[in-house]
Design an enzyme around this catalytic site. Structure first.
Site, PDB file in Angstrom:
ATOM      1  N   LYS A 273       0.842  -1.196   0.000  1.00  0.00           N
ATOM      2  CA  LYS A 273       0.000   0.000   0.000  1.00  0.00           C
ATOM      3  C   LYS A 273       0.877   1.246   0.000  1.00  0.00           C
ATOM      4  O   LYS A 273       2.014   1.186   0.488  1.00  0.00           O
ATOM      5  CB  LYS A 273      -0.856   0.024   1.278  1.00  0.00           C
ATOM      6  CG  LYS A 273      -2.016  -0.940   1.300  1.00  0.00           C
ATOM      7  CD  LYS A 273      -2.784  -0.796   2.606  1.00  0.00           C
ATOM      8  CE  LYS A 273      -3.932  -1.791   2.682  1.00  0.00           C
ATOM      9  NZ  LYS A 273      -4.996  -1.561   1.698  1.00  0.00           N
ATOM     10  N   ASP A 343      -2.866  -7.543  -1.609  1.00  0.00           N
ATOM     11  CA  ASP A 343      -3.609  -6.629  -0.731  1.00  0.00           C
ATOM     12  C   ASP A 343      -5.086  -7.024  -0.614  1.00  0.00           C
ATOM     13  O   ASP A 343      -5.815  -6.484   0.209  1.00  0.00           O
ATOM     14  CB  ASP A 343      -3.467  -5.198  -1.268  1.00  0.00           C
ATOM     15  CG  ASP A 343      -3.851  -4.149  -0.235  1.00  0.00           C
ATOM     16  OD1 ASP A 343      -4.012  -4.520   0.944  1.00  0.00           O
ATOM     17  OD2 ASP A 343      -3.974  -2.969  -0.619  1.00  0.00           O
ATOM     18  N   ARG A 347     -10.286 -11.498   2.092  1.00  0.00           N
ATOM     19  CA  ARG A 347     -11.163 -12.546   1.563  1.00  0.00           C
ATOM     20  C   ARG A 347     -10.474 -13.913   1.622  1.00  0.00           C
ATOM     21  O   ARG A 347     -11.146 -14.943   1.754  1.00  0.00           O
ATOM     22  CB  ARG A 347     -11.599 -12.185   0.136  1.00  0.00           C
ATOM     23  CG  ARG A 347     -10.479 -12.114  -0.865  1.00  0.00           C
ATOM     24  CD  ARG A 347     -10.860 -11.320  -2.114  1.00  0.00           C
ATOM     25  NE  ARG A 347     -10.876  -9.875  -1.861  1.00  0.00           N
ATOM     26  CZ  ARG A 347     -11.219  -8.957  -2.761  1.00  0.00           C
ATOM     27  NH1 ARG A 347     -11.581  -9.325  -3.981  1.00  0.00           N
ATOM     28  NH2 ARG A 347     -11.202  -7.682  -2.452  1.00  0.00           N
TER      29      ARG A 347
HETATM   30  N1  BES Z   1      -8.013  -3.690   4.412  1.00  0.00           N
HETATM   31  C1  BES Z   1      -8.216  -3.306   3.071  1.00  0.00           C
HETATM   32  C2  BES Z   1      -9.521  -2.544   2.863  1.00  0.00           C
HETATM   33  C3  BES Z   1      -9.619  -1.195   3.519  1.00  0.00           C
HETATM   34  C4  BES Z   1      -9.196  -0.062   2.858  1.00  0.00           C
HETATM   35  C5  BES Z   1     -10.163  -1.078   4.777  1.00  0.00           C
HETATM   36  C6  BES Z   1      -9.310   1.172   3.463  1.00  0.00           C
HETATM   37  C7  BES Z   1     -10.272   0.155   5.373  1.00  0.00           C
HETATM   38  C8  BES Z   1      -9.846   1.277   4.712  1.00  0.00           C
HETATM   39  C9  BES Z   1      -8.249  -4.533   2.147  1.00  0.00           C
HETATM   40  O1  BES Z   1      -7.466  -5.598   2.559  1.00  0.00           O
HETATM   41  C10 BES Z   1      -7.742  -4.093   0.809  1.00  0.00           C
HETATM   42  O2  BES Z   1      -6.653  -3.628   0.741  1.00  0.00           O
HETATM   43  N2  BES Z   1      -8.575  -4.232  -0.213  1.00  0.00           N
HETATM   44  C11 BES Z   1      -8.231  -3.814  -1.523  1.00  0.00           C
HETATM   45  C12 BES Z   1      -8.708  -4.856  -2.492  1.00  0.00           C
HETATM   46  C13 BES Z   1      -8.201  -4.685  -3.895  1.00  0.00           C
HETATM   47  C14 BES Z   1      -6.709  -4.876  -3.949  1.00  0.00           C
HETATM   48  C15 BES Z   1      -8.894  -5.680  -4.784  1.00  0.00           C
HETATM   49  C16 BES Z   1      -8.895  -2.472  -1.776  1.00  0.00           C
HETATM   50  O3  BES Z   1     -10.001  -2.245  -1.294  1.00  0.00           O
HETATM   51  O4  BES Z   1      -8.274  -1.627  -2.414  1.00  0.00           O
HETATM   52 ZN    ZN Z   2      -7.166  -5.735   4.642  1.00  0.00          ZN
HETATM   53 ZN    ZN Z   3      -5.456  -5.418   1.928  1.00  0.00          ZN
END
Ligand code: BES
Ligand code: ZN
Ligand code: ZN
Length: 498
Positions: A273, A343, A347
């Site tokens: 990230k 990331d 899931r």
């Molecule tokens: N933990 C994050 C989602 C998240 C983002 C929670 C901001 C709270 C605040 C999750 O694991 C993630 O990074 N999801 C990605 C998925 C994508 C790579 C398909 C996302 O939402 O960008």
């Molecule tokens: Zn996450």
């Molecule tokens: Zn994530």
């Protein structure tokens, strides 16, 4: 903050709180105080444009002829239109006003008004709930707080002759203990709450009568939770799964299953990230925090129902041992997953514990909670609704009703076969994200659905709800405790024997 109840006003010390409906109009008790002070309250209303609307507050300091150091009047809105949530908000507003004011005690007159539209005990109980919720603060790491910023309010006495108030609040207060546990877990930084230390906190619930089983990596490998383990591969912290059992129902009755994403820190892994804001990912264990707090709440109030709580505790780190984009893993269900983005790890954690839950416990229904996608924040914003995904109408209706009643609101978003196809993959049974960012929360939910084995199920994406950057309805900045009251209400209204 300690809350107690009394039928009549005792000593005139500390602050006095009164409520006013629009007008503004104080109840009989309140009008008496206006007279005693020579009309100071009425004068203060005029001087500060106070009309009794919800959210309005007026403080009268050092009122003449009273022993109280101040009188605080809180607006309730239109008479006859005061709901339980409005009563909670009024209690929360009161505490927000006094928490760091220097006052140590407040006497709250909760029956100074008739025609509220709420029974006296209901009004008092929900004022007390709002007060307790708003009194929470996480200040254990502040070693140099100036005196003027420290929390001063320690005690609230609710004055009401309504019968049943103390008993009603007693049970609500037990649920709030669950909310506070959730807030504590979510507030802790990731160097304090990591998979093993989170599991140790869960183990402490045994004293409340919850059976706890903790599985470490050796056991998880043996079971075959390769999808969950793949996420934790890059971390020095060992992954864990914690299973909590509350057996308050009939022996042999199928349980309800609550499943939580417990990523104790989400760097994104190799699909790293961006740095800005990454500290927020300490609360990527929010779903697990909600499940843990809910189990505590159910146990404290001895809910007549069998419930299983399962949380997947892992840390998502980049390292030479981390999983890579393009890796293929075989999940516990036997289905294979191509990891297109490390990331999209939540899931992968849930996939194995959802499958495990239905396979081992044969639950009546499973509800999973997860800070799963950034996309849900784009869709619903922060602090308004969690997104729910389910193809079971009863579960949807039950969660919506529980959301409206508890104030932890949910909004339903779609699932269908077309979206399901978006996660089909050329070299494995599925990939862990859709084609690009479109409908990101929905493709995530479709992924989870493939691991439910058609058991009645709902997924709740709480990414926009567990943490707030500004004070809200009944919480300060930080962890909101969202979700515990939702699940408690849902359980109470749909699964408990009366
Ligand atoms: N933990 C994050 C989602 C998240 C983002 C929670 C901001 C709270 C605040 C999750 O694991 C993630 O990074 N999801 C990605 C998925 C994508 C790579 C398909 C996302 O939402 O960008
Ligand atoms: Zn996450
Ligand atoms: Zn994530």
């Amino acid at each position: 903050m300690k809350i107690s109840f009394n039928e009549s006003l005792q000593k005139e010390t500390g602050a006095l709180a009164l409520f006013a409906v629009e007008g503004p109009r104080l109840g009989a008790g309140g009008e008496g105080f206006d007279k005693t002070t020579g009309g100071a309250l009425e004068k203060a209303f005029k001087a500060s444009r106070f009309t009794g609307k919800p959210g309005q507050v007026v403080s009268i300091l050092a009122p003449a002829n009273l022993g109280f150091s101040r009188v605080v009047v809180i607006g309730l809105g239109k008479p006859g239109d005061v709901t339980t949530l409005k009563a909670e908000n009024a209690g929360a507003t009161l505490v927000a006003t006094l928490l760091r004011s220097g006052e140590e005690k407040v006497s709250v007159l909760t029956e100074s008004l008739s025609e509220l539209g709420l029974a006296g005990a209901d009004f008092g109980c929900h004022v007390a709930i709002g007060m307790k919720l708003r009194s929470y603060h996480f200040s254990k790491y502040l070693t140099k707080q100036p005196e003027t910023k420290k929390v001063s309010l320690k005690e609230a006495v609710l004055v009401s002759s309504a019968s049943g108030l103390e008993k009603a609040y007693g049970e609500a207060g037990q649920v709030l203990e669950g909310v506070f546990l959730t807030r504590d877990l979510i507030s802790e930084p990731a160097n304090v709450i990591y998979p093993a230390s989170f599991a140790a906190k869960i183990k402490e619930l045994e004293k409340d009568g919850i059976e706890v089983e903790i599985l470490g990596e050796k056991q998880l490998k043996k079971i075959g939770m390769n999808s969950l383990l793949a996420v934790g591969k890059g971390s020095a912290h060992e992954s864990h799964v914690a299973i909590m059992k509350w057996n308050g129902g009939k022996k042999g009755d199928a349980p309800l299953g609550f499943i939580g994403k417990g990523v104790t820190f989400d760097t994104g892994g190799i699909s790293l990230k961006p740095g800005a804001g990454m500290e927020e990912m300490k609360w990527d264990m929010g779903g697990a925090g909600i499940v843990t707090g809910t189990m505590k709440a159910l146990a404290l109030r001895k809910a007549k129902v069998n419930v299983i709580g399962i949380v997947g505790l892992v840390e998502n780190m980049p390292s030479s041992t981390a999983q890579r984009p393009g890796d293929v893993v075989k999940s516990l269900s036997g289905q294979t997953i191509e990891v297109l983005n490390t990331d999209a790890e939540g899931r992968m954690v849930l996939a194995d514990i959802l499958w495990y839950c239905q396979d081992r416990f044969k639950p009546k229904a499973m509800i999973d909670l997860a800070t799963l996608t950034g996309a849900i924040i784009v869709t619903l914003g922060r602090g308004q609704f969690a997104g729910i995904f389910t193809d079971n109408e009863d579960v949807a209706k039950g969660l919506e009703a529980a959301g409206n009643k508890s104030g932890d609101k949910v909004w339903r978003l779609p699932l269908n076969d077309e979206y399901d196809k978006w996660i089909n993959c050329d070299i494995a049974d599925m990939k862990n994200m859709g084609d690009g960012p479109n409908a990101g929360s929905i493709t995530a939910a479709q992924f989870l659905k493939r691991f439910t084995n058609d058991v009645p199920w709902a997924h709740i994406d709480v990414a926009g709800m567990v943490w707030t950057l500004k004070p809200g309805r009944a919480w300060d900045k930080g962890a909101t405790g969202y979700g515990v009251r939702l699940l408690d209400q849902y359980t109470r209204d749909n699964f408990e024997s009366k």
